[in-house]
Design a protein around this motif. Structure first.
Motif, PDB file in Angstrom:
ATOM      1  N   LYS A 116     -85.352  40.747 -23.178  1.00 24.33           N
ATOM      2  CA  LYS A 116     -85.791  39.716 -24.356  1.00 24.33           C
ATOM      3  C   LYS A 116     -84.393  39.840 -25.387  1.00 24.33           C
ATOM      4  O   LYS A 116     -84.267  39.001 -26.353  1.00 24.33           O
ATOM      5  N   GLY A 171     -87.969  47.339 -32.286  1.00 27.00           N
ATOM      6  CA  GLY A 171     -87.242  48.623 -31.475  1.00 27.00           C
ATOM      7  C   GLY A 171     -85.994  49.060 -32.220  1.00 27.00           C
ATOM      8  O   GLY A 171     -85.737  50.360 -32.676  1.00 27.00           O
ATOM      9  N   ARG A 231     -85.311  52.300 -34.446  1.00 22.16           N
ATOM     10  CA  ARG A 231     -84.185  52.993 -34.448  1.00 22.16           C
ATOM     11  C   ARG A 231     -83.441  53.410 -35.711  1.00 22.16           C
ATOM     12  O   ARG A 231     -82.669  54.626 -36.050  1.00 22.16           O
ATOM     13  N   ARG A 242     -97.098  44.060 -30.007  1.00 22.63           N
ATOM     14  CA  ARG A 242     -96.991  44.869 -28.748  1.00 22.63           C
ATOM     15  C   ARG A 242     -98.473  45.235 -28.437  1.00 22.63           C
ATOM     16  O   ARG A 242     -98.755  45.854 -27.265  1.00 22.63           O
ATOM     17  N   GLN A 302    -101.967  44.074 -33.143  1.00 24.24           N
ATOM     18  CA  GLN A 302    -100.741  43.506 -33.779  1.00 24.24           C
ATOM     19  C   GLN A 302    -100.717  41.990 -33.793  1.00 24.24           C
ATOM     20  O   GLN A 302    -100.317  41.100 -34.910  1.00 24.24           O
ATOM     21  N   ARG A 319     -79.085  50.197 -16.667  1.00 25.63           N
ATOM     22  CA  ARG A 319     -78.654  50.268 -17.915  1.00 25.63           C
ATOM     23  C   ARG A 319     -78.232  51.758 -18.513  1.00 25.63           C
ATOM     24  O   ARG A 319     -77.290  51.989 -19.296  1.00 25.63           O
ATOM     25  N   ARG A 340     -93.102  53.944 -20.567  1.00 21.13           N
ATOM     26  CA  ARG A 340     -93.137  52.478 -21.238  1.00 21.13           C
ATOM     27  C   ARG A 340     -93.538  51.289 -20.431  1.00 21.13           C
ATOM     28  O   ARG A 340     -94.277  50.571 -20.896  1.00 21.13           O
TER      29      ARG A 340
END
Ligand SMILES: Nc1ncnc2c1ncn2[C@@H]1O[C@H](COP(=O)(O)OP(=O)(O)O)[C@@H](O)[C@H]1O
Length: 191
Positions: free
Chosen positions: A13, A32, A36, A88, A92, A127, A148
């Protein structure tokens, strides 16, 4: 043009959102990244979110809806925005519909990036391996990854039929190359 990009962690995404930003001069709203930043700034929301994010859970719908509602009002969103990581949960998604209607806005395309679960594990493991520990996200680790993906299946996947039932959902093969995925998305938004 306002878009929603849907898909599990590791679906691509963020990569596609960046390309859409450049191509259409619209802004990526990554919840996200916003969370953060809130943690880094030490704000009240950040303090509430930190442990939840590190454990792979979801921050409350109220906080997230408020965060997006305020962000969408900022001047840089006037050309349009790409929602990445929001909504999510079905709650929402429902709140988003009401919020946008109140602002006289709408979503033009909901685009799902579909990727098999085994591939997601591989991508996120790569990653993690390729990012030096000091730069790594605190939720990019083996234990949190499984949580997750489970949270995605249980709480986020139900928004796919929510949008499909409205006739708003377009699905793209997220396992194709980055350029191919972009091309598929371009075809959808040009329609
Ligand atoms: N819309 C949201 N609702 C609740 N929690 C969220 C939302 N967006 C992000 N978060 C929190 O931030 C974490 C990281 O989000 P993100 O960067 O989008 O990760 P991912 O790589 O899993 O897509 C999530 O695991 C969750 O704890």
């Amino acid at each position: 043009m306002n878009l929603i990009l849907l898909g599990p962690p590791g679906a691509g995404k963020g990569t596609q959102a960046k390309r859409l930003e450049d191509k259409f001069k619209i802004v990526q709203l990554s919840t996200g990244d916003m969370l953060r930043a809130a943690i880094a700034s030490g704000s009240e929301v950040g303090l509430k979110a930190k442990n939840i994010i590190d454990s792979g859970g979801l921050v409350s719908d109220d906080i997230m809806v408020q965060m997006i509602s305020e962000r969408v009002d900022e001047p840089d969103c006037k050309n349009g925005f790409i929602l990445d990581g929001f909504p999510r949960t079905v709650a929402q998604a429902e709140a988003l519909d009401v919020m946008l209607a109140d602002k006289g806005l709408q979503i033009d395309h909901v685009i799902e990036l579909k990727v098999d679960e085994g591939i997601l594990f591989d991508r996120i493991r790569t990653r993690i391996a390729e990012t030096p520990e000091a730069e790594r996200r605190s939720d990019d680790n083996e234990e949190t990854l499984k949580k997750r993906l489970d949270v995605f299946k249980e709480q986020t996947a139900p928004i796919i039929p929510y949008y499909a039932d409205k006739g708003a959902l377009k699905t793209v093969d997220g396992m194709a190359s980055i350029d191919e995925v972009s091309a598929q998305i371009d075809t959808i938004v040009a329609a």
